[in-house]
Design a protein around this motif. Structure first.
Motif, PDB file in Angstrom:
ATOM      1  N   ILE A  70       2.357  -3.857  -6.939  1.00 28.70           N
ATOM      2  CA  ILE A  70       2.213  -5.310  -6.965  1.00 28.70           C
ATOM      3  C   ILE A  70       3.472  -5.898  -7.595  1.00 28.70           C
ATOM      4  O   ILE A  70       3.879  -5.504  -8.688  1.00 28.70           O
ATOM      5  CB  ILE A  70       0.971  -5.735  -7.773  1.00 28.70           C
ATOM      6  CG1 ILE A  70      -0.297  -5.173  -7.114  1.00 28.70           C
ATOM      7  CG2 ILE A  70       0.880  -7.252  -7.872  1.00 28.70           C
ATOM      8  CD1 ILE A  70      -1.567  -5.448  -7.912  1.00 28.70           C
ATOM      9  N   GLU A  71       4.067  -6.847  -6.882  1.00 23.80           N
ATOM     10  CA  GLU A  71       5.282  -7.488  -7.370  1.00 23.80           C
ATOM     11  C   GLU A  71       5.040  -8.983  -7.496  1.00 23.80           C
ATOM     12  O   GLU A  71       4.461  -9.615  -6.611  1.00 23.80           O
ATOM     13  CB  GLU A  71       6.446  -7.216  -6.421  1.00 23.80           C
ATOM     14  CG  GLU A  71       7.791  -7.662  -6.963  1.00 23.80           C
ATOM     15  CD  GLU A  71       8.944  -7.169  -6.120  1.00 23.80           C
ATOM     16  OE1 GLU A  71      10.018  -7.815  -6.187  1.00 23.80           O
ATOM     17  OE2 GLU A  71       8.790  -6.166  -5.398  1.00 23.80           O
ATOM     18  N   ASN A 121     -11.322  -2.135  -1.929  1.00 28.37           N
ATOM     19  CA  ASN A 121     -10.078  -1.371  -1.823  1.00 28.37           C
ATOM     20  C   ASN A 121      -9.887  -0.412  -2.992  1.00 28.37           C
ATOM     21  O   ASN A 121      -8.767   0.027  -3.266  1.00 28.37           O
ATOM     22  CB  ASN A 121      -8.890  -2.326  -1.719  1.00 28.37           C
ATOM     23  CG  ASN A 121      -8.813  -2.998  -0.350  1.00 28.37           C
ATOM     24  OD1 ASN A 121      -8.277  -2.439   0.595  1.00 28.37           O
ATOM     25  ND2 ASN A 121      -9.369  -4.199  -0.246  1.00 28.37           N
ATOM     26  N   GLU A 122     -10.972  -0.071  -3.665  1.00 35.11           N
ATOM     27  CA  GLU A 122     -10.883   0.912  -4.731  1.00 35.11           C
ATOM     28  C   GLU A 122     -10.351   2.240  -4.179  1.00 35.11           C
ATOM     29  O   GLU A 122     -10.745   2.669  -3.099  1.00 35.11           O
ATOM     30  CB  GLU A 122     -12.251   1.129  -5.374  1.00 35.11           C
ATOM     31  CG  GLU A 122     -12.678  -0.014  -6.288  1.00 35.11           C
ATOM     32  CD  GLU A 122     -13.941   0.327  -7.061  1.00 35.11           C
ATOM     33  OE1 GLU A 122     -13.907   0.194  -8.294  1.00 35.11           O
ATOM     34  OE2 GLU A 122     -14.944   0.700  -6.438  1.00 35.11           O
ATOM     35  N   GLY A 123      -9.449   2.846  -4.926  1.00 32.98           N
ATOM     36  CA  GLY A 123      -8.845   4.101  -4.486  1.00 32.98           C
ATOM     37  C   GLY A 123      -7.546   3.908  -3.727  1.00 32.98           C
ATOM     38  O   GLY A 123      -6.871   4.894  -3.408  1.00 32.98           O
ATOM     39  N   TYR A 124      -7.176   2.660  -3.442  1.00 34.52           N
ATOM     40  CA  TYR A 124      -5.911   2.388  -2.775  1.00 34.52           C
ATOM     41  C   TYR A 124      -4.784   2.350  -3.806  1.00 34.52           C
ATOM     42  O   TYR A 124      -4.854   1.611  -4.801  1.00 34.52           O
ATOM     43  CB  TYR A 124      -5.969   1.048  -2.034  1.00 34.52           C
ATOM     44  CG  TYR A 124      -6.715   1.094  -0.713  1.00 34.52           C
ATOM     45  CD1 TYR A 124      -8.006   1.597  -0.637  1.00 34.52           C
ATOM     46  CD2 TYR A 124      -6.136   0.619   0.450  1.00 34.52           C
ATOM     47  CE1 TYR A 124      -8.700   1.635   0.565  1.00 34.52           C
ATOM     48  CE2 TYR A 124      -6.815   0.652   1.679  1.00 34.52           C
ATOM     49  CZ  TYR A 124      -8.098   1.170   1.708  1.00 34.52           C
ATOM     50  OH  TYR A 124      -8.778   1.209   2.896  1.00 34.52           O
ATOM     51  N   LEU A 178       0.841  -1.189   0.000  1.00 39.33           N
ATOM     52  CA  LEU A 178       0.000   0.000   0.000  1.00 39.33           C
ATOM     53  C   LEU A 178       0.885   1.250   0.000  1.00 39.33           C
ATOM     54  O   LEU A 178       1.758   1.399   0.840  1.00 39.33           O
ATOM     55  CB  LEU A 178      -0.910  -0.002   1.231  1.00 39.33           C
ATOM     56  CG  LEU A 178      -1.799   1.233   1.427  1.00 39.33           C
ATOM     57  CD1 LEU A 178      -2.785   1.383   0.271  1.00 39.33           C
ATOM     58  CD2 LEU A 178      -2.545   1.138   2.758  1.00 39.33           C
ATOM     59  N   LYS A 179       0.599   2.163  -0.949  1.00 37.20           N
ATOM     60  CA  LYS A 179       1.426   3.363  -1.102  1.00 37.20           C
ATOM     61  C   LYS A 179       0.665   4.660  -0.841  1.00 37.20           C
ATOM     62  O   LYS A 179       1.278   5.731  -0.777  1.00 37.20           O
ATOM     63  CB  LYS A 179       2.027   3.401  -2.518  1.00 37.20           C
ATOM     64  CG  LYS A 179       2.994   2.262  -2.805  1.00 37.20           C
ATOM     65  CD  LYS A 179       4.195   2.330  -1.880  1.00 37.20           C
ATOM     66  CE  LYS A 179       5.203   1.230  -2.155  1.00 37.20           C
ATOM     67  NZ  LYS A 179       6.355   1.296  -1.242  1.00 37.20           N
ATOM     68  N   GLY A 180      -0.648   4.582  -0.721  1.00 36.34           N
ATOM     69  CA  GLY A 180      -1.419   5.801  -0.494  1.00 36.34           C
ATOM     70  C   GLY A 180      -2.848   5.627  -0.965  1.00 36.34           C
ATOM     71  O   GLY A 180      -3.333   4.501  -1.150  1.00 36.34           O
ATOM     72  N   LYS A 189      -4.201  -2.187   7.818  1.00 41.40           N
ATOM     73  CA  LYS A 189      -3.516  -2.823   8.943  1.00 41.40           C
ATOM     74  C   LYS A 189      -2.305  -3.641   8.494  1.00 41.40           C
ATOM     75  O   LYS A 189      -1.351  -3.828   9.258  1.00 41.40           O
ATOM     76  CB  LYS A 189      -4.492  -3.718   9.706  1.00 41.40           C
ATOM     77  CG  LYS A 189      -5.631  -2.963  10.373  1.00 41.40           C
ATOM     78  CD  LYS A 189      -6.570  -3.920  11.099  1.00 41.40           C
ATOM     79  CE  LYS A 189      -7.704  -3.163  11.791  1.00 41.40           C
ATOM     80  NZ  LYS A 189      -8.661  -4.078  12.471  1.00 41.40           N
ATOM     81  N   THR A 190      -2.368  -4.149   7.259  1.00 44.63           N
ATOM     82  CA  THR A 190      -1.267  -4.941   6.704  1.00 44.63           C
ATOM     83  C   THR A 190      -0.875  -4.336   5.365  1.00 44.63           C
ATOM     84  O   THR A 190      -1.237  -4.844   4.293  1.00 44.63           O
ATOM     85  CB  THR A 190      -1.686  -6.420   6.518  1.00 44.63           C
ATOM     86  OG1 THR A 190      -2.280  -6.903   7.713  1.00 44.63           O
ATOM     87  CG2 THR A 190      -0.495  -7.289   6.168  1.00 44.63           C
ATOM     88  N   PRO A 191      -0.145  -3.213   5.392  1.00 44.82           N
ATOM     89  CA  PRO A 191       0.153  -2.498   4.141  1.00 44.82           C
ATOM     90  C   PRO A 191       1.162  -3.205   3.239  1.00 44.82           C
ATOM     91  O   PRO A 191       1.308  -2.829   2.075  1.00 44.82           O
ATOM     92  CB  PRO A 191       0.694  -1.158   4.625  1.00 44.82           C
ATOM     93  CG  PRO A 191       1.244  -1.439   5.992  1.00 44.82           C
ATOM     94  CD  PRO A 191       0.363  -2.502   6.577  1.00 44.82           C
TER      95      PRO A 191
END
Length: 264
Positions: free
Chosen positions: A262-263, A255-258, A43-45, A226-228
């Motif tokens: 992804i790796e 989680n739209e908008g997150y 999660l980056k923002g 909670k688990t970014p």
């Protein structure tokens, strides 16, 4: 390989097995190709799905202001019986509401856990059924606007749920029901103004198969706040869920908008 962008609901294609795609502004990912591979999600923002501002999200991918002001988040979206464009009455933006509400809508029965009733724009078939993880679906009636579809759904909710049991859907715990036989009971339950649109000849069932290697027995929902930094082996895709080894699941739609990386 690394991909980055803002989560929006996965795009889908109905083939023998549903094909799933994550489409970012500058990246494109065919999710089926990640099955049985380790996937890392960071999660980056955040970015509002409406105004595109990089602010904390409030609900359903919208920031606070857009959730209460944008026509894309009007109450009639979630409660179609509240639609008023057919009367020329504005909720938030009458032109937007006319474009969305005054088009053919379908009321349907689907089977994702137990039989449920739902509403969708005709143009969203079969996407809507795939998004809810339905293994079978059957149109009941096609009407010319969202209001008529909404009052039909309200009438049928007396007899069928309108929500998917997502845990049963993801564990593939599905009632064995003949949707065609259910539709045969429906006509007397319809509102009078909708009955002229009902036709049993319209009812053609559809079967949907999902790319799942292994269904979990128990489920743990992944919360990116909670688990970014999450890593897991992808075992399936169903509805708008990514299913990972060990029963961990991520609802992409929720989680739209997150903003994520992804790796693989």
């Amino acid at each position: 390989m690394q991909y980055s962008g803002v989560f929006s609901k996965m795009q889908t294609e109905l083939t023998d097995t549903v094909q799933y795609y994550l489409v970012f502004e500058n990246d494109f990912l065919h999710v089926n190709q990640l099955l049985d591979k380790d996937v890392t999600i960071n999660l980056k923002g955040y970015q509002c799905m409406c105004c595109k501002k990089e602010v904390k999200l409030y609900r359903q991918g919208f920031c606070y202001d857009c959730f209460y002001k944008s026509p894309q988040a009007g109450d009639w979206i979630f409660r179609p019986e509240l639609s008023t464009a057919h009367l020329g009455i504005e909720d938030r933006d009458l032109e937007f509401e006319k474009r969305t509400q005054l088009q053919p809508h379908v009321v349907y029965l689907s089977l994702s856990s137990e039989v449920k009733v739902g509403v969708t724009r005709k143009a969203q078939i079969p996407t809507r059924w795939i998004d809810q993880g339905a293994v079978g679906a059957l149109p009941i009636v096609e009407v010319p606007n969202r209001y008529l579809a909404g009052i039909t759904e309200v009438a049928l909710k007396e007899y069928y749920p309108d929500k998917t049991n997502w845990r049963k859907m993801l564990t593939n715990t599905i009632d064995e029901t003949d949707l065609k036989s259910e539709v045969e009971k429906i006509e007397p339950l319809l509102p009078e103004e909708v009955k002229p649109y009902f036709s049993e000849t319209f009812c053609q069932p559809i079967t949907i198969n999902y790319p799942v290697l292994e269904y979990p027995q128990k489920i743990t929902s992944i919360n990116l706040d909670k688990t970014p930094d999450f890593k897991g082996k992808l075992k399936g895709i169903k509805g708008q869920y990514l299913i990972f080894e060990g029963g961990k699941v991520l609802n992409v739609r929720n989680n739209e908008g997150y903003k994520v990386e992804i790796e693989v």
